[in-house]
Design an enzyme around this catalytic site. Sequence first.
Site, PDB file in Angstrom:
ATOM      1  N   TYR A 115      55.293  10.049  33.761  1.00  0.00           N
ATOM      2  CA  TYR A 115      55.997   8.918  34.392  1.00  0.00           C
ATOM      3  C   TYR A 115      57.060   8.395  33.426  1.00  0.00           C
ATOM      4  O   TYR A 115      56.840   8.365  32.211  1.00  0.00           O
ATOM      5  CB  TYR A 115      55.002   7.808  34.740  1.00  0.00           C
ATOM      6  CG  TYR A 115      54.102   8.137  35.916  1.00  0.00           C
ATOM      7  CD1 TYR A 115      54.412   7.697  37.202  1.00  0.00           C
ATOM      8  CD2 TYR A 115      52.942   8.901  35.747  1.00  0.00           C
ATOM      9  CE1 TYR A 115      53.603   7.994  38.272  1.00  0.00           C
ATOM     10  CE2 TYR A 115      52.122   9.203  36.828  1.00  0.00           C
ATOM     11  CZ  TYR A 115      52.459   8.744  38.089  1.00  0.00           C
ATOM     12  OH  TYR A 115      51.644   9.043  39.159  1.00  0.00           O
ATOM     13  N   GLU A 116      58.187   7.953  33.991  1.00  0.00           N
ATOM     14  CA  GLU A 116      59.324   7.592  33.138  1.00  0.00           C
ATOM     15  C   GLU A 116      59.079   6.352  32.284  1.00  0.00           C
ATOM     16  O   GLU A 116      59.837   6.070  31.360  1.00  0.00           O
ATOM     17  CB  GLU A 116      60.593   7.427  33.976  1.00  0.00           C
ATOM     18  CG  GLU A 116      60.521   6.287  34.968  1.00  0.00           C
ATOM     19  CD  GLU A 116      61.598   6.368  36.034  1.00  0.00           C
ATOM     20  OE1 GLU A 116      62.283   7.389  36.163  1.00  0.00           O
ATOM     21  OE2 GLU A 116      61.739   5.369  36.766  1.00  0.00           O
ATOM     22  N   SER A 117      58.013   5.623  32.561  1.00  0.00           N
ATOM     23  CA  SER A 117      57.658   4.487  31.700  1.00  0.00           C
ATOM     24  C   SER A 117      57.184   4.967  30.333  1.00  0.00           C
ATOM     25  O   SER A 117      56.965   4.155  29.437  1.00  0.00           O
ATOM     26  CB  SER A 117      56.565   3.662  32.361  1.00  0.00           C
ATOM     27  OG  SER A 117      55.474   4.492  32.726  1.00  0.00           O
TER      28      SER A 117
END
Lengths: 250, 269
Positions: free
Chosen positions: A51-53
Amino acid sequence: MSTDYTADEMMSIAAARALSDGTSCFVGIGLPSKAANLARRAHAPNLTLIYESGCLGAKPSHLPLSIGDGELADTADAVVSVPEVFNYWLQPGRIDVGFLGAAQLDKFGNINTTVIGSDYHDPKVRLPGAGGAPEIAASCGEVFIVLRQSPRAFVEKVDFVTSFGHGSGKGDREKLGLPGQGPTLVVTDLGLMRPDPETAELTLTELHPGVELEQAIKATGWTLKVADDLKVTPAPTEQELTLLRELEKA
Amino acid sequence: MAELLSLEEAVGRLVHDGDTVALEGFTHLIPVAAGQEIIRQGRRGLTLVRMTPDIVYDQLIGAGCASKLIFSWGGNPGVGSLHRFRDAVQHDWPVPLEIEEHSHAGMANRYVAGASGLPFAVLRGYTGTDLPAQTDTIKPITCPFTGERLTAVPALNPDVTIVHAQRADRQGNVQMWGITGVQKEAVLAAKRSIVTVEEIVDELEPRPGAVVLPAWVVTAVAEVPGGAKPSYAAGYYERDNSAYQAWDEVGRDREEFTKWLNELTGVKA
């Protein structure tokens, strides 16, 4: 096989099936995240979700509402900074599949999530924008796209190219030096589309059970090409439906 | 050395009309209370910077604090649109909002350049998209070693960056952990910084993987328990997903929003 399911459930299950075990997948929120988490439960326990987080290898027990829910960090193999996830993990091509949604998609798999309307400065609808998608579409080994099919979403030409698919046809990615293969699969509530090997134009290759070809044609804003050997997607199994419904409830 | 101030004092002293202000926090540790204090103090003409302008920026934009937004994804994550942001872009309400639009990779690298004291960053991004045509801060650049065409984006150096963290000690050393997004880069890139924290402790207990911002890179620390709500602070409280869903109703309607705003600022309807 089950006959008691919705078109949305069929879409999520078909999207999940596209992810094979042992691959790494950069997951967008919403439908892609649902499909990826179903795949991990159903047939791909060793699917690495990114996930881009900054969560690498997240294993959430329920569906996150956002890409940065605490559950994703708590269950991840590693949590890294956002510059790191894009620069070290995505950009060099370490991730097999990018899984994206779209507001508009055109026949060459170009994605718009920026504005509806031809004037960027005076849009009909202002959409959220790019997020991580342009670089996911550029750098992942391949890209799967999942969205509900309608003439408003499936357009001849997107109003804005937020994320590059196949441009105006075969060979455009190579010309631009884009490292990944680009979109190789589009999953909708009606069926599956794949780029034609010669032209890269999205072509209907499978219909979901009970969907008429005419429905898919009507729901597409361009003259939809249909594969000679059009197949029917296997209906969801009881196990797939049970897992999906548990996931949605959790 | 960081000064320990109240939130009211920190915002009052360090955030000025017309400033470029970054409030960062990637879903986690969003400095919501600080954003709402900016609204209360009635700042105007701000250039707001944030990768994911979520509901706190919807509130700042709706309150008329901003004249420009630099961003890469403006939505209510998992819920839908930011209606105050949309209303400002599509209908100039309550004031026109200029936008400078990027991708996440571009924004992250702009902060990296800012933190590194460099004028620009380079990435393999934006190729083939319509973003460079609309955004002056995306330019092609040729690698001097290989000849590869890449993308340059200029450094972001906000006048003030505001972040939220779990803890600080009494000297103003800050510790944060969990998803730390671009907070470190955004603080190091800024001329001034405010860190709101869940608690101020006598001594920071080491935590694996935690980011420590030493007191000498932080301008002010303010103790604001719950200062990230409805986002979350790992180890303190969870994300209130229902609040994000509920915001959709408030943000959707100018009247509903104005009621919310009056309540926040203490104006009697």
